[in-house]
Enzyme design. Sequence first.
Site, PDB file in Angstrom:
ATOM      1  N   GLY A  15       0.812  -1.145   0.109  1.00 15.46           N
ATOM      2  CA  GLY A  15      -0.078  -0.069   0.051  1.00 15.46           C
ATOM      3  C   GLY A  15       1.117   1.217   0.054  1.00 15.46           C
ATOM      4  O   GLY A  15       0.530   2.247   0.599  1.00 15.46           O
ATOM      5  N   THR A  17       1.488   3.349  -2.290  1.00 13.46           N
ATOM      6  CA  THR A  17       1.053   4.244  -3.362  1.00 13.46           C
ATOM      7  C   THR A  17       0.413   5.592  -2.834  1.00 13.46           C
ATOM      8  O   THR A  17       0.000   6.471  -3.709  1.00 13.46           O
ATOM      9  CB  THR A  17       0.106   3.471  -4.194  1.00 13.46           C
ATOM     10  OG1 THR A  17      -1.020   2.943  -3.719  1.00 13.46           O
ATOM     11  CG2 THR A  17       0.802   2.414  -4.981  1.00 13.46           C
ATOM     12  N   ARG A  18      -0.282   5.624  -1.670  1.00 13.32           N
ATOM     13  CA  ARG A  18      -1.087   6.715  -1.239  1.00 13.32           C
ATOM     14  C   ARG A  18      -0.551   6.811   0.126  1.00 13.32           C
ATOM     15  O   ARG A  18      -0.112   6.005   0.844  1.00 13.32           O
ATOM     16  CB  ARG A  18      -2.424   6.429  -1.438  1.00 13.32           C
ATOM     17  CG  ARG A  18      -3.120   6.512  -2.743  1.00 13.32           C
ATOM     18  CD  ARG A  18      -4.264   6.604  -2.761  1.00 13.32           C
ATOM     19  NE  ARG A  18      -5.039   5.072  -2.911  1.00 13.32           N
ATOM     20  CZ  ARG A  18      -6.141   4.808  -1.868  1.00 13.32           C
ATOM     21  NH1 ARG A  18      -6.535   5.741  -1.115  1.00 13.32           N
ATOM     22  NH2 ARG A  18      -6.534   3.493  -2.028  1.00 13.32           N
ATOM     23  N   THR A  40      -3.161  -2.064  -5.226  1.00 12.73           N
ATOM     24  CA  THR A  40      -4.032  -3.066  -6.119  1.00 12.73           C
ATOM     25  C   THR A  40      -4.058  -2.506  -7.370  1.00 12.73           C
ATOM     26  O   THR A  40      -4.671  -2.774  -8.270  1.00 12.73           O
ATOM     27  CB  THR A  40      -5.452  -3.337  -5.607  1.00 12.73           C
ATOM     28  OG1 THR A  40      -6.004  -1.963  -5.350  1.00 12.73           O
ATOM     29  CG2 THR A  40      -5.293  -4.104  -4.494  1.00 12.73           C
ATOM     30  N   SER A 145      -3.094   0.543  14.809  1.00 14.31           N
ATOM     31  CA  SER A 145      -3.660   1.712  14.831  1.00 14.31           C
ATOM     32  C   SER A 145      -4.248   1.766  16.349  1.00 14.31           C
ATOM     33  O   SER A 145      -4.403   0.789  17.039  1.00 14.31           O
ATOM     34  CB  SER A 145      -5.157   1.640  14.057  1.00 14.31           C
ATOM     35  OG  SER A 145      -6.013   2.645  14.559  1.00 14.31           O
ATOM     36  N   TYR A 158     -12.509  -3.337  11.987  1.00 12.64           N
ATOM     37  CA  TYR A 158     -11.080  -2.800  11.742  1.00 12.64           C
ATOM     38  C   TYR A 158     -10.299  -2.764  12.889  1.00 12.64           C
ATOM     39  O   TYR A 158      -9.382  -3.133  12.901  1.00 12.64           O
ATOM     40  CB  TYR A 158     -11.334  -1.231  11.310  1.00 12.64           C
ATOM     41  CG  TYR A 158     -10.235  -0.580  11.158  1.00 12.64           C
ATOM     42  CD1 TYR A 158      -9.325  -0.481   9.790  1.00 12.64           C
ATOM     43  CD2 TYR A 158      -9.657   0.421  11.901  1.00 12.64           C
ATOM     44  CE1 TYR A 158      -8.236   0.239   9.783  1.00 12.64           C
ATOM     45  CE2 TYR A 158      -8.476   1.287  12.001  1.00 12.64           C
ATOM     46  CZ  TYR A 158      -7.932   1.012  10.524  1.00 12.64           C
ATOM     47  OH  TYR A 158      -6.650   1.853  10.598  1.00 12.64           O
ATOM     48  N   SER A 159     -11.080  -2.479  13.921  1.00 13.81           N
ATOM     49  CA  SER A 159     -10.064  -2.616  15.368  1.00 13.81           C
ATOM     50  C   SER A 159      -9.966  -4.102  15.739  1.00 13.81           C
ATOM     51  O   SER A 159      -8.774  -4.118  16.319  1.00 13.81           O
ATOM     52  CB  SER A 159     -11.026  -1.838  16.457  1.00 13.81           C
ATOM     53  OG  SER A 159     -12.085  -2.134  16.774  1.00 13.81           O
ATOM     54  N   LYS A 162      -6.518  -4.692  13.726  1.00 12.11           N
ATOM     55  CA  LYS A 162      -5.687  -3.910  14.290  1.00 12.11           C
ATOM     56  C   LYS A 162      -5.316  -4.308  15.638  1.00 12.11           C
ATOM     57  O   LYS A 162      -3.888  -4.270  15.746  1.00 12.11           O
ATOM     58  CB  LYS A 162      -5.627  -2.376  14.249  1.00 12.11           C
ATOM     59  CG  LYS A 162      -6.206  -1.478  13.133  1.00 12.11           C
ATOM     60  CD  LYS A 162      -5.030  -1.954  12.134  1.00 12.11           C
ATOM     61  CE  LYS A 162      -5.143  -1.142  10.632  1.00 12.11           C
ATOM     62  NZ  LYS A 162      -4.201  -1.388   9.766  1.00 12.11           N
ATOM     63  N   ILE A 191      -4.740  10.454  10.952  1.00 12.20           N
ATOM     64  CA  ILE A 191      -3.792  11.047  10.349  1.00 12.20           C
ATOM     65  C   ILE A 191      -4.462  11.574   8.989  1.00 12.20           C
ATOM     66  O   ILE A 191      -5.219  10.737   8.464  1.00 12.20           O
ATOM     67  CB  ILE A 191      -2.525  10.104   9.952  1.00 12.20           C
ATOM     68  CG1 ILE A 191      -1.914   9.411  11.110  1.00 12.20           C
ATOM     69  CG2 ILE A 191      -1.434  10.914   9.269  1.00 12.20           C
ATOM     70  CD1 ILE A 191      -1.083  10.171  11.968  1.00 12.20           C
TER      71      ILE A 191
HETATM   72  P1  NDP Z   1      -5.146   5.035   2.431  1.00  8.06           P
HETATM   73  O1  NDP Z   1      -6.681   4.767   1.867  1.00  8.06           O
HETATM   74  O2  NDP Z   1      -4.948   6.300   2.037  1.00  8.06           O
HETATM   75  O3  NDP Z   1      -4.232   4.085   1.593  1.00  8.06           O
HETATM   76  C1  NDP Z   1      -4.289   2.692   1.559  1.00  8.06           C
HETATM   77  C2  NDP Z   1      -3.227   1.972   0.612  1.00  8.06           C
HETATM   78  O4  NDP Z   1      -3.377   0.577   0.828  1.00  8.06           O
HETATM   79  C3  NDP Z   1      -3.290   2.372  -0.836  1.00  8.06           C
HETATM   80  O5  NDP Z   1      -1.903   2.359  -1.119  1.00  8.06           O
HETATM   81  C4  NDP Z   1      -4.025   1.065  -1.453  1.00  8.06           C
HETATM   82  O6  NDP Z   1      -3.663   0.928  -2.654  1.00  8.06           O
HETATM   83  C5  NDP Z   1      -3.543   0.130  -0.444  1.00  8.06           C
HETATM   84  N1  NDP Z   1      -4.353  -1.105  -0.651  1.00  8.06           N
HETATM   85  C6  NDP Z   1      -5.495  -1.268  -0.200  1.00  8.06           C
HETATM   86  N2  NDP Z   1      -5.889  -2.534  -0.182  1.00  8.06           N
HETATM   87  C7  NDP Z   1      -4.902  -3.173  -0.638  1.00  8.06           C
HETATM   88  C8  NDP Z   1      -4.886  -4.598  -1.042  1.00  8.06           C
HETATM   89  N3  NDP Z   1      -5.768  -5.549  -0.964  1.00  8.06           N
HETATM   90  N4  NDP Z   1      -3.358  -5.007  -1.167  1.00  8.06           N
HETATM   91  C9  NDP Z   1      -2.455  -3.937  -1.348  1.00  8.06           C
HETATM   92  N5  NDP Z   1      -2.627  -2.800  -1.172  1.00  8.06           N
HETATM   93  C10 NDP Z   1      -3.814  -2.464  -0.721  1.00  8.06           C
HETATM   94  O7  NDP Z   1      -4.748   4.621   3.729  1.00  8.06           O
HETATM   95  P2  NDP Z   1      -3.750   5.384   5.039  1.00  8.06           P
HETATM   96  O8  NDP Z   1      -2.436   5.636   4.159  1.00  8.06           O
HETATM   97  O9  NDP Z   1      -4.534   6.224   5.677  1.00  8.06           O
HETATM   98  O10 NDP Z   1      -3.746   4.186   5.682  1.00  8.06           O
HETATM   99  C11 NDP Z   1      -2.288   3.245   5.596  1.00  8.06           C
HETATM  100  C12 NDP Z   1      -2.355   2.402   6.905  1.00  8.06           C
HETATM  101  O11 NDP Z   1      -2.376   2.991   8.067  1.00  8.06           O
HETATM  102  C13 NDP Z   1      -3.781   1.200   6.918  1.00  8.06           C
HETATM  103  O12 NDP Z   1      -3.050   0.184   7.409  1.00  8.06           O
HETATM  104  C14 NDP Z   1      -4.480   2.161   8.082  1.00  8.06           C
HETATM  105  O13 NDP Z   1      -5.307   0.994   8.522  1.00  8.06           O
HETATM  106  C15 NDP Z   1      -3.432   2.634   9.067  1.00  8.06           C
HETATM  107  N6  NDP Z   1      -3.778   3.709   9.718  1.00  8.06           N
HETATM  108  C16 NDP Z   1      -4.298   4.844   9.211  1.00  8.06           C
HETATM  109  C17 NDP Z   1      -4.647   5.869   9.942  1.00  8.06           C
HETATM  110  C18 NDP Z   1      -5.276   7.210   9.495  1.00  8.06           C
HETATM  111  O14 NDP Z   1      -5.600   8.107  10.279  1.00  8.06           O
HETATM  112  N7  NDP Z   1      -4.989   7.668   8.077  1.00  8.06           N
HETATM  113  C19 NDP Z   1      -4.836   5.887  11.333  1.00  8.06           C
HETATM  114  C20 NDP Z   1      -4.256   4.557  11.950  1.00  8.06           C
HETATM  115  C21 NDP Z   1      -3.908   3.446  11.243  1.00  8.06           C
HETATM  116  P3  NDP Z   1      -4.625   0.670  -3.885  1.00  8.06           P
HETATM  117  O15 NDP Z   1      -5.719   2.000  -3.976  1.00  8.06           O
HETATM  118  O16 NDP Z   1      -3.715   0.784  -5.126  1.00  8.06           O
HETATM  119  O17 NDP Z   1      -5.245  -0.651  -3.628  1.00  8.06           O
END
Ligand code: NDP
Length: 251
Positions: A15, A17-18, A40, A145, A158-159, A162, A191
């Site tokens: 993940g 990419t974002r 993905t 998380s 989700y919880s 995590k 975040i």
């Molecule tokens: P985003 O939704 O911004 O990004 C999620 C990333 O995961 C994308 O790059 C997406 O890529 C990838 N992804 C989703 N499904 C899959 C899959 N099946 N296989 C591989 N890649 C996948 O999330 P965040 O950056 O906010 O979160 C990142 C992590 O941090 C997560 O685990 C989240 O639970 C955790 N987190 C985030 C918090 C927050 O406040 N933002 C707080 C606590 C934890 P693509 O779109 O190409 O699939």
Amino acid sequence: MSDLGLSNKIALITGGTRGLGRAIAEKLAEEKVKVVVTGTNEDRANRVANEISLAYNIETLSLKHDVSSEESTKEVVKCIIDKSKRIDILVNNAGITSDGIMMMMKKENWNKVLNINLTGAFNCTKFVSKHMLKQKSGSIVNITSVVGVTGNVGQANYSASKAGLIGFTKTVARELADRGITVNAVAPGYISTDMTSKLSDKISQEILCKIPMKTYGSPESVANAVLFLVSNMSQYITGQVINVDGGMVMY
Ligand code: NDP
């Protein structure tokens, strides 16, 4: 500036990419780590890997990847090993939400979140640690998380995923501790990313009230904690969870 011992290491950031994953990939790239970003969406993965390569003047690799699939994960790890012969860092970051109160939650939404957030980390850790064991070195960081500890209304799936990741981190840390491999977790609070941009203004305000620092965190604040955990500054740290949450959860 001290050398963090990361130059030319190979890192898989799921993940990547974002949001947090991209920030982590960029932070490691700054230290000359060769990053592999997966997601993905193949086009996005290619674009992001190119942008990082150009910005930090390092080799990058992008791969289409569904962490919940054993086959896809096996293939990704094989590609990395074929190309680079080793893998030094794994950041299990890929994650999703699919919120709803427990009584109304469809089993499909429960399974989807558990499969990506928890089984995904298991799949990646299993295939990557095989190579780390041969190398007798490696660092694994799982992005959990704070809600894995506190719980959160509407996020039973989700919880649970995590919380599972925290138990998984501690167990794998114990299993791999005498093999030169560290396994830790970072627990972000709230975040600013695509994931949290889905929250309504009302919920966002309620969350802000619970954060002692009164602000959402930046993706870079999480990336900094990951950088520490994969660098030579944390060689004697394993099985730990570092909260990056503006003081939301204090033990
Ligand atoms: P985003 O939704 O911004 O990004 C999620 C990333 O995961 C994308 O790059 C997406 O890529 C990838 N992804 C989703 N499904 C899959 C899959 N099946 N296989 C591989 N890649 C996948 O999330 P965040 O950056 O906010 O979160 C990142 C992590 O941090 C997560 O685990 C989240 O639970 C955790 N987190 C985030 C918090 C927050 O406040 N933002 C707080 C606590 C934890 P693509 O779109 O190409 O699939």
